[in-house]
Design an enzyme around this catalytic site. Structure first.
Site, PDB file in Angstrom:
ATOM      1  N   GLY A   1       0.838  -1.189   0.000  1.00  0.00           N
ATOM      2  CA  GLY A   1       0.000   0.000   0.000  1.00  0.00           C
ATOM      3  C   GLY A   1       0.875   1.242   0.000  1.00  0.00           C
ATOM      4  N   GLY A   2       2.035   1.121  -0.643  1.00  0.00           N
ATOM      5  CA  GLY A   2       3.036   2.180  -0.601  1.00  0.00           C
ATOM      6  C   GLY A   2       2.646   3.466  -1.290  1.00  0.00           C
TER       7      GLY A   2
ATOM      8  N   GLY B   1      -0.571   4.587  -0.930  1.00  0.00           N
ATOM      9  CA  GLY B   1      -1.810   4.962  -0.255  1.00  0.00           C
ATOM     10  C   GLY B   1      -1.671   6.201   0.607  1.00  0.00           C
ATOM     11  CG  ASP B   2      -4.468   9.566   2.856  1.00  0.00           C
ATOM     12  OD1 ASP B   2      -4.141  10.524   2.130  1.00  0.00           O
ATOM     13  OD2 ASP B   2      -4.914   9.705   4.005  1.00  0.00           O
ATOM     14  CG  LEU B   3      -0.799   4.897   7.118  1.00  0.00           C
ATOM     15  CD1 LEU B   3      -1.165   5.938   8.164  1.00  0.00           C
ATOM     16  CD2 LEU B   3      -1.087   3.494   7.647  1.00  0.00           C
TER      17      LEU B   3
ATOM     18  NE  ARG C   1      -1.231  11.595  -0.403  1.00  0.00           N
ATOM     19  CZ  ARG C   1      -1.810  12.767  -0.120  1.00  0.00           C
ATOM     20  NH1 ARG C   1      -1.134  13.897  -0.276  1.00  0.00           N
ATOM     21  NH2 ARG C   1      -3.039  12.818   0.316  1.00  0.00           N
TER      22      ARG C   1
ATOM     23  CE  LYS D   1      -1.789  10.928  19.777  1.00  0.00           C
ATOM     24  NZ  LYS D   1      -1.271  12.003  18.924  1.00  0.00           N
TER      25      LYS D   1
ATOM     26  CG  ASP E   1     -12.307   5.391  13.805  1.00  0.00           C
ATOM     27  OD1 ASP E   1     -11.528   4.757  13.070  1.00  0.00           O
ATOM     28  OD2 ASP E   1     -12.207   6.611  14.014  1.00  0.00           O
TER      29      ASP E   1
ATOM     30  CG  HIS F   1      -7.066   5.341  19.025  1.00  0.00           C
ATOM     31  ND1 HIS F   1      -5.979   4.617  18.594  1.00  0.00           N
ATOM     32  CD2 HIS F   1      -7.535   5.981  17.926  1.00  0.00           C
ATOM     33  CE1 HIS F   1      -5.813   4.810  17.292  1.00  0.00           C
ATOM     34  NE2 HIS F   1      -6.743   5.637  16.880  1.00  0.00           N
TER      35      HIS F   1
END
Length: 484
Positions: free
Chosen positions: A17-18, A20-22, A24, A182, A235, A240
């Site tokens: 998925g190189g 893809g949006d993630l 990029r 984080k 989600d 998270h």
């Protein structure tokens, strides 16, 4: 204060998925920042892989544009970008076919660490794992990184785990949750287990309740198609916020290593009690002024998908019996803010009388946008006229306490990708942990589907549905104000 950078060993990282949006927005800029910091050496290689037809030169240009747009490191010179791009290559590949796999095998070097980043939908996880095995590309020391969502319920998560386990040991699988990368999230453990001041008080005897808030000011935007099939519970809550809950509530591990830390997190999830229907609020934002409502941003205008969830959780163990955890997350709220607030109980007896008012110590860990820690303490208000009490913060923002260089600490993806290369699974979810989280969340979602009720509408730019306020008011408590 400048953090010490330790270079990692040479590695080959394949990004499925190189294009893809993630890749990029996050993965390529993160790798470039680690290259600039000197942690990723010139002996590392990054291979983009996707169905898009392009050659390596075109992929380097794709990466250049992505880094120029999404990297804000102005100190990294242009020649550094050129040097980084030289380490990139590209292979056109079909995840469900045979195209490109022999080229992928030929591109892998003997010796360096091998890592494969599955920056694709979970429907392709099994196909990629199967072909990495069938073409003898991945070995017993290879590592795979899988993104959320890891399933949409317990059954699908179990199926994904089973599919990956056919070809990879659990020690090779890195289920990434960027929240755990984080800096302030990791500081939760340092605060608790590195300070004698807090750990003796970290229990139901001294803590009245704990609030966990992850608020977003934006709507679903272009993610409407995905989000409407997921909702806030799947989600955000299942992953998270569940991870934040685990870190704030877990017992001290015997040592700081992946197995010990994840064992304690799993115990927290398994100790969670079922949530009563009256202790859950779900909402959906409606349009306000020029801001469109949720149903205007998704295809199904009759959708019942929630964009907001608030609930009261209880942990059935000795440490937390009787101490509620109030958790909320939502989109299109008043401000973008994420924090954990540990609200300590009142002093058992006030010597200052009723006129002194009610005062509590609150430890607040701010995750975003201004990372830091604040401890509220009660002091005498300066001046004559008697003993008047006032609450003041002992505030430590990272930028102020650690100097301007603290802003240059690695972001979540930088840290987590380097942890993969180092083979450190501490900040990654284990398979049984994911399944336990779904086992707790599924009954809540199933109950919504059984009653077929619509989520409560709330105005964009507000703090969420009024029912979320009542969730705490009925217990004689109130949410902390959402503010940036």
């Amino acid at each position: 204060m400048v953090s010490r950078v330790i270079p990692v060993d040479p590695f080959d990282l394949v990004i499925f998925g190189g294009t893809g949006d993630l890749a990029r927005r996050k993965i390529l800029p993160a790798l470039f920042r680690r290259f600039c910091a000197g942690q990723m050496g010139t002996d590392a290689r990054v291979v983009g892989a996707a169905r898009t037809e392009m050659d390596s030169a075109a992929y380097r240009e794709f990466a250049r544009e992505a880094i120029t747009e999404f990297d804000d490191n102005e100190e990294c010179a242009a020649e550094s970008l050129d040097g980084f791009l030289e380490q990139l290559s590209y292979i056109t590949l079909d995840a469900r076919g045979d195209t490109g796999w022999q080229a992928m095998k030929a591109a892998m070097r003997d010796g360096p660490i091998q890592a494969f980043y599955f920056s694709v939908g979970p429907g392709l996880f099994g196909d990629l794992a199967e072909r990495l095995h069938a073409y003898e590309i991945a070995g017993p020391d290879s590592r795979i990184v899988v993104e959320k969502p890891f399933g949409r319920d317990l059954a699908s998560a179990q199926a994904l785990n089973k599919g990956l386990a056919k070809h990879f040991d659990e020690s090779q699988i890195y289920r990434i949750d960027h929240y755990l990368g984080k800096e302030t999230v990791q500081n939760l453990m340092a605060i608790r287990f590195g300070n004698t001041l807090f750990e003796p008080l970290w229990n139901a005897q001294y803590v009245d309740h704990i609030q966990i808030t992850v608020a977003e000011s934006v709507g679903v935007g272009t993610r409407g198609g995905y989000y409407d099939k997921s909702g806030a519970m799947r989600d955000m809550m299942q992953n998270h916020l569940m991870q934040l809950l685990c870190l704030i509530a877990m017992e001290p591990p015997a040592k700081f290593d992946p197995a010990a830390v994840r064992d304690e997190k799993l115990k927290v999830i398994r100790a969670l009690e079922p949530v009563d229907a009256e202790d859950v609020v779900r909402g959906q934002y409606e349009g306000t002024g020029e801001l469109p409502g949720y149903r205007n941003q998704v295809e199904n205008r009759d959708t019942r998908t929630e964009s907001f969830v608030a609930l009261k959780a209880r942990i059935g163990n000795w440490r937390w019996a009787g101490t509620p955890f109030y958790i909320r997350t939502g989109k299109r709220l008043r401000a973008r803010a994420s924090e954990i607030a540990v609200v300590f109980k009142d002093a058992p007896h006030s010597i200052f009388g009723a006129d002194a008012g009610r005062h509590r110590n609150i430890l607040t860990i701010r995750l975003q946008p201004n990372e830091g820690i604040e401890l509220g303490v009660t002091i005498k208000e300066p001046g004559p006229g008697g003993m008047r009490l006032v609450d003041v913060p002992l505030d430590m923002s990272f930028a102020e306490a650690l100097g301007p260089d603290s802003a240059d600490f690695p972001d979540a993806y930088e840290r987590l990708i380097m942890d993969v290369v180092r083979g450190d699974q501490t900040l990654f979810m284990r398979g049984d942990e994911v399944e336990a989280a779904w086992a707790w969340v599924d009954p809540i979602i199933d109950a919504w589907q059984e009653v077929e009720s619509d989520p409560i509408l709330y105005a964009s730019g507000s703090s969420g549905p009024d029912d979320a306020l009542r969730l705490m008011h009925k217990d004689g408590r109130r949410w902390r104000e959402i503010k940036p």
